[in-house]
Design a protein around this motif. Structure first.
Motif, PDB file in Angstrom:
ATOM      1  N   GLY A   1      41.559  92.735  48.752  1.00 41.84           N
ATOM      2  CA  GLY A   1      42.741  93.586  48.811  1.00 41.84           C
ATOM      3  C   GLY A   1      42.789  94.494  50.030  1.00 41.84           C
ATOM      4  O   GLY A   1      43.766  94.472  50.801  1.00 41.84           O
ATOM      5  N   LEU A   2      41.754  95.302  50.229  1.00 46.45           N
ATOM      6  CA  LEU A   2      41.766  96.259  51.337  1.00 46.45           C
ATOM      7  C   LEU A   2      41.761  95.594  52.717  1.00 46.45           C
ATOM      8  O   LEU A   2      42.494  96.036  53.612  1.00 46.45           O
ATOM      9  CB  LEU A   2      40.584  97.225  51.209  1.00 46.45           C
ATOM     10  N   PRO A   3      40.961  94.537  52.944  1.00 45.36           N
ATOM     11  CA  PRO A   3      41.019  93.884  54.253  1.00 45.36           C
ATOM     12  C   PRO A   3      42.404  93.352  54.598  1.00 45.36           C
ATOM     13  O   PRO A   3      42.871  93.500  55.730  1.00 45.36           O
ATOM     14  CB  PRO A   3      40.011  92.738  54.117  1.00 45.36           C
ATOM     15  N   LEU A   4      43.064  92.744  53.625  1.00 40.97           N
ATOM     16  CA  LEU A   4      44.385  92.191  53.902  1.00 40.97           C
ATOM     17  C   LEU A   4      45.425  93.300  54.044  1.00 40.97           C
ATOM     18  O   LEU A   4      46.386  93.172  54.810  1.00 40.97           O
ATOM     19  CB  LEU A   4      44.768  91.197  52.812  1.00 40.97           C
ATOM     20  N   LEU A   5      45.240  94.405  53.324  1.00 43.03           N
ATOM     21  CA  LEU A   5      46.103  95.578  53.544  1.00 43.03           C
ATOM     22  C   LEU A   5      45.920  96.125  54.957  1.00 43.03           C
ATOM     23  O   LEU A   5      46.868  96.628  55.571  1.00 43.03           O
ATOM     24  CB  LEU A   5      45.793  96.669  52.519  1.00 43.03           C
TER      25      LEU A   5
ATOM     26  N   LEU B   1      36.826 106.296  55.750  1.00 44.43           N
ATOM     27  CA  LEU B   1      37.782 106.685  56.788  1.00 44.43           C
ATOM     28  C   LEU B   1      38.783 105.561  57.047  1.00 44.43           C
ATOM     29  O   LEU B   1      39.986 105.796  57.197  1.00 44.43           O
ATOM     30  CB  LEU B   1      37.041 107.038  58.084  1.00 44.43           C
ATOM     31  N   ALA B   2      38.280 104.332  57.091  1.00 45.57           N
ATOM     32  CA  ALA B   2      39.155 103.185  57.326  1.00 45.57           C
ATOM     33  C   ALA B   2      40.128 102.998  56.172  1.00 45.57           C
ATOM     34  O   ALA B   2      41.317 102.707  56.377  1.00 45.57           O
ATOM     35  CB  ALA B   2      38.311 101.925  57.527  1.00 45.57           C
ATOM     36  N   ILE B   3      39.643 103.157  54.936  1.00 47.94           N
ATOM     37  CA  ILE B   3      40.497 102.988  53.766  1.00 47.94           C
ATOM     38  C   ILE B   3      41.612 104.031  53.757  1.00 47.94           C
ATOM     39  O   ILE B   3      42.791 103.718  53.522  1.00 47.94           O
ATOM     40  CB  ILE B   3      39.664 103.085  52.470  1.00 47.94           C
ATOM     41  N   VAL B   4      41.243 105.289  54.006  1.00 51.39           N
ATOM     42  CA  VAL B   4      42.241 106.365  54.014  1.00 51.39           C
ATOM     43  C   VAL B   4      43.264 106.142  55.128  1.00 51.39           C
ATOM     44  O   VAL B   4      44.471 106.341  54.938  1.00 51.39           O
ATOM     45  CB  VAL B   4      41.556 107.738  54.174  1.00 51.39           C
ATOM     46  N   LEU B   5      42.802 105.688  56.293  1.00 52.08           N
ATOM     47  CA  LEU B   5      43.715 105.435  57.411  1.00 52.08           C
ATOM     48  C   LEU B   5      44.725 104.343  57.059  1.00 52.08           C
ATOM     49  O   LEU B   5      45.912 104.432  57.432  1.00 52.08           O
ATOM     50  CB  LEU B   5      42.921 105.037  58.655  1.00 52.08           C
TER      51      LEU B   5
ATOM     52  N   THR C   1      37.068  95.223  55.626  1.00 56.95           N
ATOM     53  CA  THR C   1      38.125  96.210  55.812  1.00 56.95           C
ATOM     54  C   THR C   1      38.087  96.759  57.236  1.00 56.95           C
ATOM     55  O   THR C   1      39.134  96.993  57.852  1.00 56.95           O
ATOM     56  CB  THR C   1      37.990  97.360  54.799  1.00 56.95           C
ATOM     57  N   LEU C   2      36.894  96.951  57.771  1.00 55.98           N
ATOM     58  CA  LEU C   2      36.768  97.380  59.159  1.00 55.98           C
ATOM     59  C   LEU C   2      37.271  96.290  60.094  1.00 55.98           C
ATOM     60  O   LEU C   2      37.997  96.546  61.054  1.00 55.98           O
ATOM     61  CB  LEU C   2      35.308  97.712  59.483  1.00 55.98           C
ATOM     62  N   ALA C   3      36.878  95.063  59.792  1.00 61.15           N
ATOM     63  CA  ALA C   3      37.273  93.943  60.651  1.00 61.15           C
ATOM     64  C   ALA C   3      38.768  93.666  60.595  1.00 61.15           C
ATOM     65  O   ALA C   3      39.316  93.062  61.518  1.00 61.15           O
ATOM     66  CB  ALA C   3      36.499  92.688  60.240  1.00 61.15           C
ATOM     67  N   SER C   4      39.434  94.115  59.516  1.00 62.39           N
ATOM     68  CA  SER C   4      40.860  93.824  59.374  1.00 62.39           C
ATOM     69  C   SER C   4      41.679  94.417  60.516  1.00 62.39           C
ATOM     70  O   SER C   4      42.672  93.828  60.951  1.00 62.39           O
ATOM     71  CB  SER C   4      41.380  94.358  58.034  1.00 62.39           C
ATOM     72  N   PHE C   5      41.267  95.585  61.016  1.00 59.94           N
ATOM     73  CA  PHE C   5      41.968  96.191  62.142  1.00 59.94           C
ATOM     74  C   PHE C   5      41.833  95.337  63.400  1.00 59.94           C
ATOM     75  O   PHE C   5      42.718  95.310  64.250  1.00 59.94           O
ATOM     76  CB  PHE C   5      41.420  97.593  62.434  1.00 59.94           C
ATOM     77  N   VAL C   6      40.699  94.656  63.495  1.00 60.97           N
ATOM     78  CA  VAL C   6      40.416  93.828  64.666  1.00 60.97           C
ATOM     79  C   VAL C   6      41.086  92.460  64.539  1.00 60.97           C
ATOM     80  O   VAL C   6      41.787  92.002  65.446  1.00 60.97           O
ATOM     81  CB  VAL C   6      38.894  93.665  64.842  1.00 60.97           C
TER      82      VAL C   6
END
Length: 451
Positions: free
Chosen positions: A54-58, A358-362, A206-211
Motif C-alpha cells: 500500500g504505502l510504496p504504491l501510494l 518521515l517518508a510515510i508522513v510526507l 516506501t523509500l524506493a517509491s519516490f525513486v
C-alpha cells in the motif's frame, strides 16, 4: 490534445513497477514472517501488505499527484535544506549503502553459496563472493547504462522470467502445503498486525517509491501523456496491476512459510526458509530454481536503483557524467556487498526506523496538500515531531537506550510500545503548524495594513 496510451503499455508499466519493487528482501521477509507468525499469519500479513504494498504504491501516486519532477522538489515543500538532506539520505539508503549491496549479497547467499559449499567446501574463503559480486554488478551496470530502454529490459524480459520462477514455487506450495500452521513465536503472540507493519520497513519499498516513481512517470510522459490527469490515470492503472501481483505473491510466500514449520521447524531467516522449502518440493532442482529466482529478482531491482541513483547524483553534480556515476555506484556496491549480509541488515535497521516515518508522513501530506493550501508550517510541524520520535526509536534499535525518554514517550504516546509512537505526534505537529500559519498570516496582514 490528449494522447491515447495503449493498454499493452500500461500492462508493461505495471509489470515494470512490480519488478522494480520486488527484490530479494521481498522474497525473504514474507517467508520469515509466515514462519514466526504461525496461526496469526493473516493478521501479520495484513500489516505487512500495508507497508509492503500500500504505502510504496501510494508513494508513486503521490509523486504523480504532486506534479513535481523529483523527490527533492517534493521534499523542499518542507524546507530547501530538508529537501536536499532527506533526498540524499534516501538515495544513499536505497542505493549504494544498503539496498544495492544487499541485493548482491542475498543473491550470492541463496543462489550461489549452497553450490560453493557443495563443491568447494567451507575453505573457499572470500573469493567466490568477490567474483560473484563483480559479475552481478557488472551486469546490473550494463543494463543501467541504457536507461531509455529500461521499460523493455525490465518490463518485457526480466519480469516474466521472475514471475515464472516465483509462480512455480508458490503454486506447488498452495496445492500441496507442507503442513498445518503452528503456534506463533512470542513476538507475534500479540499485536501481530503492527509487527507485520514494521517488518515491511525492511523491504525499503516506501523509500524506493519516490525513486521508482520518477522512472515510471518519465516513461509515461515519453509515451505521450502530457497532463497531470493523464499521468495520474496511467499511474493508478499501473499501480493496481503491481499491487495485485505483489499482494498475491507476499500472501503466498507468507502462507508457504507458515505451513513449513511443522515439517522444517523454525529456521534462522527467510533465505533459509525458501531454500529448505525448495529442497522439500524439488530436491536438488529446488536449489537451481531458487537461485535463478533470487538472482533475477535482485538484478531487476539493482538495475532500477543504479539508474535512479545515477540520474539523481548526475543532476546534483552535472559536471560528472551519468555513466561515470553509474559505474562508481556499481563498484562501490560490489565492495560494500562483501562486508556480509548480517552486518548490512544490522546497520540498516536503525536508519530505516528513523527515516521511514518521515517518508510515510510526507506521502500523506502530499495528498492533503491542496486541502491545507500547501502551508509550509504544517509540513514542518508534522515532520519535526515525527523525526523526534523516530530518532529515539532508531537509537533504540541501534542499542542506544535513553531511559528517561523511553519512559516519557511510553507514558504519553499511544502505540509507542509497538514502534508506531510517531503517528500521533505527526498529527499534532500538523495541527500546531496550522495554528502557527494562521498567526503568521494574521501578523503579516496587520503589518501590511499598518504600513
Amino acid at each position: 490534445m490528449s494522447t491515447r496510451v495503449p493498454t499493452s503499455f500500461v500492462v508493461v508499466i505495471g509489470l515494470m513497477l512490480f519488478a522494480l519493487f520486488f527484490g530479494a528482501g521481498n522474497l525473504i521477509f514474507p517467508a520469515m514472517l509466515g514462519q514466526t507468525a504461525g496461526e496469526h499469519i493473516w493478521s501479520a500479513n495484513a500489516g505487512f501488505l500495508v507497508t509492503g504494498v500500500g504505502l510504496p504504491l501510494l508513494g508513486v501516486l503521490a509523486l504523480g499527484f504532486s506534479g513535481k519532477d523529483d523527490l527533492q522538489s517534493l521534499a523542499s515543500r518542507v524546507n530547501p535544506v530538508f529537501g536536499l538532506v532527506f533526498t540524499v539520505v534516501l538515495y544513499l539508503a536505497i542505493g549504494p549503502l544498503f539496498a544495492m549491496p544487499r541485493a548482491g549479497t542475498v543473491s550470492y547467499e541463496i543462489g550461489v553459496h549452497p553450490f560453493v559449499l557443495q563443491y568447494l567446501g567451507e575453505d573457499a574463503g572470500f573469493w567466490p563472493l568477490l567474483v560473484f559480486t563483480i559479475i552481478f554488478f557488472s551486469i546490473a551496470c550494463f543494463f543501467s547504462l541504457n536507461p531509455a530502454k529500461i521499460v523493455d529490459l525490465v518490463g518485457k524480459i526480466l519480469t516474466p522470467l521472475k514471475l515464472t520462477f516465483i509462480g512455480i514455487l508458490v503454486l506447488v506450495a498452495f496445492i500441496n502445503p507442507i503442513g498445518p500452521f503452528q503456534a506463533p513465536r512470542p513476538e507475534y503472540m500479540t499485536h501481530a498486525f503492527s509487527k507485520g507493519f514494521q517488518e515491511g520497513y525492511l523491504t525499503m519499498d516506501t523509500l524506493a517509491s519516490f525513486v521508482f516513481g520518477i522512472i515510471i512517470i518519465n516513461a509515461i510522459k515519453q509515451k505521450g501523456a502530457k497532463t497531470k490527469g493523464e499521468i495520474m490515470k496511467i499511474c493508478v492503472q499501473a499501480t493496481v496491476i503491481a499491487a495485485v501481483i505483489l499482494a498475491v505473491i507476499y500472501t503466498a510466500l507468507s502462507y508457504m512459510g507458515a505451513s513449513s514449520v511443522s515439517e522444517l521447524g523454525h529456521l534462522d531467516n527467510g533465505g533459509t526458509v525458501l531454500a529448505r522449502v525448495s529442497d522439500y518440493y524439488f530436491g536438488s532442482y529446488g536449489a537451481i530454481l531458487l537461485g535463478l529466482m533470487i538472482t533475477v529478482a535482485c538484478l531487476t531491482t539493482s538495475v532500477g536503483l543504479i539508474t535512479a541513483c545515477s540520474a539523481f547524483f548526475h543532476k546534483l553534480f552535472p559536471s560528472v557524467s551519468y555513466k561515470a556515476i553509474a559505474i562508481t555506484l556499481s563498484v562501490f556496491s560490489a565492495v560494500i556487498a562483501n562486508i556480509g549480509l548480517t552486518q548490512l541488515i544490522a546497520i540498516s535497521v536503525p536508519v530505516l526506523t528513523i527515516i521511514y516515518p518521515l517518508a510515510i508522513v510526507l506521502i500523506f501530506l502530499t495528498f492533503l496538500h491542496p486541502l491545507f493550501k500547501g502551508r509550509t508550517e504544517i509540513y514542518q510541524g508534522s515532520l519535526i515531531l515525527t523525526f523526534i520520535v523516530s530518532l529515539f526509536d532508531g537509537l533504540g534499535d541501534a542499542g542506544v537506550h535513553i531511559t528517561f525518554i523511553d519512559n516519557l514517550f511510553g507514558s504519553i504516546l499511544p502505540l509507542y510500545s509497538i514502534g508506531l509512537g510517531w503517528i500521533v505526534p505527526a498529527i499534532v505537529g500538523g495541527i500546531i503548524g496550522y495554528i502557527v500559519s494562521l498567526l503568521v498570516s494574521k501578523s503579516y496582514y496587520k503589518e501590511e495594513t499598518s504600513n
